[in-house]
Design a protein around this motif. Sequence first.
Motif, mmCIF file in Angstrom:
data_model
loop_
_atom_site.group_PDB
_atom_site.id
_atom_site.type_symbol
_atom_site.label_atom_id
_atom_site.label_comp_id
_atom_site.label_asym_id
_atom_site.label_seq_id
_atom_site.Cartn_x
_atom_site.Cartn_y
_atom_site.Cartn_z
ATOM 1 N N SER A 221 55.331 -1.727 25.344
ATOM 2 C CA SER A 221 54.628 -1.032 26.425
ATOM 3 C C SER A 221 53.117 -1.175 26.280
ATOM 4 O O SER A 221 52.399 -1.386 27.276
ATOM 5 N N GLU B 222 50.578 -2.911 28.987
ATOM 6 C CA GLU B 222 49.508 -2.113 29.583
ATOM 7 C C GLU B 222 48.129 -2.714 29.323
ATOM 8 O O GLU B 222 47.266 -2.722 30.211
ATOM 9 N N GLU C 18 47.346 -7.623 30.815
ATOM 10 C CA GLU C 18 47.995 -7.899 32.103
ATOM 11 C C GLU C 18 48.449 -9.356 32.167
ATOM 12 O O GLU C 18 47.725 -10.267 31.765
#
Length: 263
Positions: A178, A182, A185
Amino acid sequence: MHKKITFIGFITNVDSGKIDVRISNDIPSASPIIDGIQYSIGQIGTLVRIPLGNTMLFGVVDSVNISGVDQTKMTLIDHDLVNRNIRVNLIGEKIGRGVFQKGIGVFPTINDEVHIVTESDIKSIYDFDSTGQIELGTHASSNDLPIYLDLQKIISRHLAILGSTGSGKSNTTARVISSILEKFEGSRIILIDIHGEYSSAFPAKSKVMRLNSPDSPLYIPYWAMNFDELSFFLVGREAGSERPEDKRLREEIVRLKRKIKIK
């Protein structure tokens, strides 16, 4: 009684990379409170420091024992000889205002003082530029000290997340992935989820494919497998048991792979 509340005791033995420390009977407190934080003395896994002039050595408590007691009968041998001792693995040093470095350049000696590592000490050990890093969580010894992982090292080397059942391996894995999605990109990650436990972790950022699924089937092109894998899949041949007729199969696979590359 020692004046410094961080004082633990004195070194009684120095080995290659390890030291033995006798916990002083004159320590100010067995659970000192420093800047509002309570610390435990002699707890396995805690950090200690050894000041040597301009150099500060750091170590991790590896074991705890007591001397002067008959362990079989749990009786005192000599009250005056009862001592609490800890063994410490030396992990690194900090010279002056420099950064913490792994490894020991100067070893301590007998009777050198050993002190608790406070939260401010921990921050000096882990103080580094977080550029290009992903935040994993906070240090176990601090509530506000973030711990980072070097993304470049993660993607360029093998990484293992180990732990007993229920220790948080899956949560850590989800947290790492995660954080990458985040902070960076456009990142692309392939996650082989054997137990199907990660599909809910990234509902808006992932495409889930399953074997024999009518909605989102997973297709594996035959050219992505080597000959042993493909022959096992097609004719059930075990690796290392190639038969004469398999030569024809191998030649045909090579021919078709070359044909696809040409196109």
